[in-house]
Each structure stands twice: as C-alpha cells, then as structure tokens.
Scaffold this active site. Structure first.
Site, PDB file in Angstrom:
ATOM      1  N   GLU A  76       0.816  -1.219   0.000  1.00 49.28           N
ATOM      2  CA  GLU A  76       0.000   0.000   0.000  1.00 49.28           C
ATOM      3  C   GLU A  76       0.849   1.268   0.000  1.00 49.28           C
ATOM      4  O   GLU A  76       0.542   2.236  -0.696  1.00 49.28           O
ATOM      5  CB  GLU A  76      -0.917   0.014   1.228  1.00 49.28           C
ATOM      6  CG  GLU A  76      -1.817   1.241   1.274  1.00 49.28           C
ATOM      7  CD  GLU A  76      -2.530   1.369   2.608  1.00 49.28           C
ATOM      8  OE1 GLU A  76      -3.303   2.329   2.749  1.00 49.28           O
ATOM      9  OE2 GLU A  76      -2.306   0.532   3.497  1.00 49.28           O
ATOM     10  N   ASP A  77       1.959   1.262   0.766  1.00 51.02           N
ATOM     11  CA  ASP A  77       2.692   2.504   1.015  1.00 51.02           C
ATOM     12  C   ASP A  77       4.059   2.586   0.346  1.00 51.02           C
ATOM     13  O   ASP A  77       4.766   3.580   0.514  1.00 51.02           O
ATOM     14  CB  ASP A  77       2.875   2.696   2.535  1.00 51.02           C
ATOM     15  CG  ASP A  77       1.546   2.911   3.240  1.00 51.02           C
ATOM     16  OD1 ASP A  77       0.621   3.450   2.606  1.00 51.02           O
ATOM     17  OD2 ASP A  77       1.429   2.524   4.419  1.00 51.02           O
TER      18      ASP A  77
END
Length: 696
Positions: A76-77
């Site tokens: 996600e990051d």
C-alpha cells in the site's frame, strides 16, 4: 521498537523450526521499502510493522503470520507489489499480505461507504484465512496506541469511532478480550474525553482512599479458598473507565451508584476446582441472584469459558468474581489466536461458525448502509442461549425473537417459518426469547418472510435475509406489472415485436436482460416513448409529447400481486376489491392504488396514471369504517360481535369522538371485497346498539 535479532529470537523461542533467514530477510525488506517514511509521531514508519509483528509473537503465531505483519503495509505505502512479495516470500505470505492490503485502499471514500467497503473486504478476506483478521486487529491496536500523535481531531474521532464500532467488537467475537479492552479504552479517550478523564480521576481517588482494598479483598478470597484445600491464584482490579461508563449509561446512574467497580479473577488447577471454589465463595459471602453466569457449560460463540458470579462483600460492597482454569484464561484473553484456530477453519469449528453468517450478510445486503447495520447487529450485542427440541444450542442477541432463532438455525428455515412453539406453547413469532428457552419452529410450504418482521427481528442475518426476500418478491411483482404495460406499449409500435427486437431494445437501453426491462417499465424508470423508440428507432418522431400514452387501452390487472409489495393501497381511501381503482406510478416507487373518486387524486397530476383492475379473485383488504354507537354497557361488545358474525377481523379500533349519549369509533376491518364490506355495514345499521355506520 524491537530490533531485528530480538524479533527473530522471540519467534525461535516458541517455534525452533522457523526459517531464521526468511524472518531476517522480511525485517530487512520492510526497513528498506519504507526507507525514510515517517509516522505522525516522528518515528520511522517501519517501526509500525515491526511492532505489529511483535504483537503477533506475543500470541506465538506461525512465521507466515509474523512475516505478513512485517510486510502488511509495503504494497500500500511503497513501490512493492504482491508479485514481489510472492517472489521473495512465497504464495502463502503473498495471499495473506494481499488480504490485509485490500482493507486499506479505501481512505478516499465517503465515511459510510468507506466503512462498509472496509467491512465487506475484511469479512471476505478473513473468511478465507483467519490470520488476516489477527494481523489487522494488531495493526489497528498499534495505530490506536499512537492515535494521539495525529493532529487533526476529526480524523482521530473517525478512527476511534470505526475502532469502537467494528474492530473492538470483532476482537470480542474472536475472543481477543485483551485487544478489545485496550481498543475500547483508547477509543473512549478520543470519543468522550471529558467522561474518560473524570472517571479515571475518580478511580485514582478511590484507589488512594481505599487503603489497598483491592489487594485485601483478593487476599481474603484466596484465604477462604485455601482453607477449603483449593490451590488458586487470585488477582483483582478496578474495572476499566469505558466499562464503568457503559454501566453508568445503561443504568442511568452516577459514578457513586455503580456498585460493582471491583472485579476479581480466580485461576484454579482443574475444571472441578472451579465449581468447588464457587461453592466456597457462595457459602462465605452472600451471592447476588441473577448475577451468576456459567460460560463453561454453555460457552460463548467465541469459545469463552468461565464462571461469573457477584458477591456482597463486607460493608455491602458488590464485587464480581470470575473463576476459570489457566488454560481457559489463556484462551479467554487471546481467543482464536491462542490455539492457532485458523488451522481448524476448514473443519467449520463452532468458534468461527459465526463467520459464515457474516459472509451471508455481505451477500444479502443491498447497500453500504444496510451492510453496516446488519453486521453491527451480528457482532456487537449481548447474548442469550436457546435450544432446539433436540438440544442443539444457539446463541442469540438479547431481545431475539423466534424468527431470529429460525434464521440462526438455517436461512431456509427462517424463510419458510410459519409459527413457533416456545417451551411447548404456541407463541407469537415476535415473542422475545429468554435464556434457556426451547424453541420449535413450525414450517409452511407456502410461507414466506413478511415485511412486518423487520419491526421486531434483531439479528443482522435475519434482517438481511428478510430484506433480500422482500426485494426479490417486489422485483418479481414489479416485473409482472411491467410485462402487462410492455405488451400495451409494443402494441402501439408500427411493427410486429418479436424476441429479436426485444433483445436489440435491451441492448440500446443498456440493460442486462428481459427481466430488467420489465422492472424498468413497471417502476416507471422508462417512459413509454423511450421503450417504443428502443423497440423501433424513429417510430415516435411524428408523435406529440402526450400522444398515445393515456388513457390505456385496457385496465392492468393486479391479480396475484401482494398489497404492500407490488403495489400499495392508499391510506386516504382504503380501496377494497370491487372498487373502481386507478394507480399512481412514480419512478422507483410502488404503484399507489386509489379509488376512482378519491380526493387525493388531485395531487397526482405529475405522475403516470394506470387504469387498474382487481382481477377475478379477491385479494382481501382493509376497510375503514366510522361507527357511532350508544354509550351504554354492552354496546361495544355487540358491535364487535357483528364483525365476528360476518367473518371479519377488526385490526384497529380507536375512539374519534365522545358526544354523550353517543361515542364514535374509527375501525379498520379485514374484508374480502366491496360486497363483504356492504354486508357488514348493513348488519351494523340494523343493530339497536348502532346509531350510524359509514365507510370512510
């Protein structure tokens, strides 16, 4: 923050066969991928996944779960992909990371939609592997521990509310009470800061003035049990501020009036010692009736087992005591995680059986709002226990009805539920169940869920299934109405309409199939002109705007359709079979049926009017009457008897006027048709007890 070697040593302590090199590689991978990213606290971002992995080692989970915790934010990051994860750490870890990642890609959605979508993906992911849930709960717990570093108060409130509404209840449902209590406490500080501060201050004051009373009571309990030859461990504490706040809110009392602030835990060596200890305590101190719960003979659905009892200690002080074995205590605090229950998921163990109900709710819910409502009902209510006649045990929320019980046993049983016997007696379906009730559900071949059931069912599974069934029936009846309207529309087109033309029209209108077309026509989402143009493009070019639309060539029959589903009978005129009727149709709404002479029709100028007929077979309906009787003993009974003699059931009776010696009632009564209503009026008017009777 845990250092690399500390984390690896923790895993090897309880799992010597773990792949040390793989664990080291995962630690280095998350540090490299997150690089210079910072959290709101100013700490390096990778400190968060490392701490989440540390929480997983506290639960002694397998290395795949530990690695998933380390990597859960990388996709996600960072620039990492699921393919990268699979290539480096294998398909099992990739699947778990993907399950956790899916829950986090929705922060930009509106709040209700975001929460619902989060919940939907969460439930589907954890139904495949419970480890997804365990990692996500640990992720949320660590985020709550650092929530105070977020500067935006609205964001803090949103996260706290989501934690209180979804994650804490889910932690409770899988038996992770340590996680649940800490989440609730941290969320409570954000959602009710003044209340949290006040109760905490009161508890500190109480702790300072009681002279070590908690320790003294714990010692007394241990001495009483030791004198009876029982070897136990006893610990005591004040209840958490959120628990006290909940009691204050539910009971509408002040802090001083909450009497059971202290709670004690007795750990025994065997299950037999539990009941021996309970007997000793009940003989030594007064037992409070109604406060005893045996979760050993009837465990909670999350596997929680313990004896709960409340005692009246010296000076009229109430204390709660929980008695359990050490094994039960470990299981009770950490639930599914303590036994690695994900390994038994395929066995449909009762500890995770509630997951099946949640997935069924996901499938049955119509939109985001419904999904949240149904799921919160399913995961966040106090429980009662009820039995089938054969002794099968089902746990239900307090206030659950026989209908909730039927759906808990099986969805098909709920859908065909006709009646119920509770403890051998026929009882209304809406009857709230009590602890220990034996419930027998009576099925009917033609039975189907009623919309009115939604007024008393309390379980998310029942509400979702009832709404889905009613929606399906409504769709079928709207399609039936639309089919009749479509035949009329097709008859006005200058061409013969066959299946090929209908398929082409469906494609032009962007619909999925013939049923969707009939539903769109029946619910007025498509105008006659739009349908004609889709069937034969260009055929409406020479028509005026209102040419050929009304009146209809023939009355549309509502035979076989259900009042309240396919159409609604107007409350203003209460049409009954035999009345000349018309329908007002607005886009997306059920057809509202009026009598032809109803004054409310004047308000329907902006709607599509339908010429309707009842069909040959009567539906039955509610007739509304105004009856004036003489105000003397026995006249009301005589009037009621006239309805009974004419085979009519009075569903509502209210006094509208008292003008001695007369009293007037507005009465709703079930009638078969207009002739039946006329017979009832004639009988009323012929009675000496009745001064006047008219249809309203």
């Amino acid at each position: 923050m845990l250092r690399q070697y500390e984390l690896v040593e923790r895993v090897l302590d309880y799992d010597p066969d773990a792949d040390e090199a793989l664990l080291n590689r995962a630690y280095v991978y998350t540090v490299q991928k997150h690089g210079s990213q910072k959290r709101a606290s100013g700490d390096p971002y990778f400190s968060h996944p490392v701490e989440v992995a540390g929480l997983m080692t506290d639960l002694q989970l397998d290395q795949a779960t530990i690695i998933t915790a380390l990597l859960h934010d990388t996709v996600e990051d960072t620039l990492a992909t699921i393919e990268d994860i699979e290539a480096n750490f294998g398909p099992e870890v990739a699947r778990l990371v993907d399950g956790v990642t899916k829950l986090s890609k929705i922060e930009a959605m509106p709040e209700n939609e975001r929460a619902a979508e989060n919940l939907r993906k969460f439930l589907l992911a954890m139904s495949e592997d419970i480890r997804v849930l365990l990692v996500k709960l640990a992720d949320r717990l660590h985020n709550m521990r650092t929530l105070h570093f977020i500067k935006n108060p609205e964001k803090r409130q949103r996260i706290a509310r989501e934690t209180m509404d979804i994650y804490a209840p889910l932690a409770e449902r899988v038996g992770m009470y340590e996680y649940m209590r800490e989440m609730q406490a941290l969320a409570f500080e954000q959602l009710e800061p003044e209340a949290a501060a006040t109760i905490t201050k009161r508890l500190e004051g109480l702790r300072g003035s009681d002279g070590g009373q908690v320790d003294a009571i714990a010692l007394k309990i241990k001495q009483a049990l030791a004198e009876a030859g029982l070897k136990v461990e006893v610990s005591g504490r004040e209840k958490h501020p959120y628990s006290i706040w909940t009691k204050m809110s539910e009971r509408h009392v002040s802090f001083e009036q909450v009497t059971d602030i202290m709670a004690f835990r007795v750990i025994t060596e065997s299950e037999a010692d539990i009941y021996s200890a309970m007997g000793v305590l009940h003989r030594t101190w007064q037992f409070l009736p109604g406060k005893f719960k045996d979760y050993i003979s009837t465990p909670k659905s999350n596997g929680y087992r313990s004896i709960h009892t409340s005692l009246m200690y010296e000076n009229s002080m109430r204390v709660e005591v929980q008695i359990r074995t050490r094994e039960m205590h470990q299981r009770n605090e950490f639930g599914l995680a303590s036994h690695w229950a994900y390994k038994q998921h395929d066995k449909a163990d009762g500890q995770v059986a509630w997951l099946r109900d949640l997935i069924e709710i996901v499938d049955a819910s119509h939109d985001a709002e419904e999904l949240l409502e149904h799921t919160r009902l399913a995961i966040y209510q106090d429980r009662i226990f009820a039995f089938t006649p054969k002794g099968a045990l089902f746990q239900l929320p307090k206030g659950a009805s026989a209908v909730d019980f039927a759906f808990a046993v099986h969805t098909d049983l709920g859908l065909s539920c006709l009646g119920a016997k509770i403890n051998g007696r026929h009882m209304p379906l809406r009857t709230p169940l009590q602890n220990g009730d034996v419930v027998e559900i009576i099925k009917g071949a033609g039975a189907e869920p009623q919309l009115s059931w939604l007024s008393f069912v309390v379980t998310g599974k029942a509400r979702a299934a009832i709404r889905r069934s009613v929606r399906q029936k409504e769709r079928a009846e709207v399609a039936q109405l639309g089919s009749q309207l479509f035949d009329e529309i097709a008859a006005r087109v200058p061409a013969r309409i066959g299946k090929k033309a209908i398929r082409a029209a469906i494609e032009r209108l962007g619909l999925d199939g013939p049923e969707d077309l009939m539903v769109a026509v029946g619910s007025a989402k498509l105008t006659d002109r739009e349908v004609m143009e889709a069937l034969v493009p260009g055929c409406t070019a020479d028509l005026e705007d209102d040419d050929g639309w009304s009146p209809r060539d023939r009355a549309i029959s509502i035979k076989g359709m259900t009042p309240g589903v396919g159409f609604k009978l107007a409350d203003c005129c209460h049409p009954v079979p035999g009345d000349r009727i018309v329908g007002l149709r607005r886009p997306g709404e059920a057809v509202l049926v009026h009598t032809i002479d109803c004054l409310e029709l004047a308000n329907g100028v902006d709607t599509d009017w339908l010429d309707l007929s009842w069909g040959k077979r009567s539906h039955g309906a509610i007739g509304r009457l105004s009856v004036t009787i003489y105000d003397r003993p026995g006249t009301l009974a005589e009037m009621a008897g006239l309805f009974a003699q004419n085979k009519s059931n009075v569903t509502s009776l209210s006094q509208s006027q008292l003008d001695h010696p007369f009293v007037t009632y507005d009465i709703d009564a079930e009638v078969q048709d207009l002739a039946h209503l006329a017979r009832i009026l004639s009988a009323l008017r012929a009675s000496d007890a009745v001064a006047q009777a008219d249809r309203l």
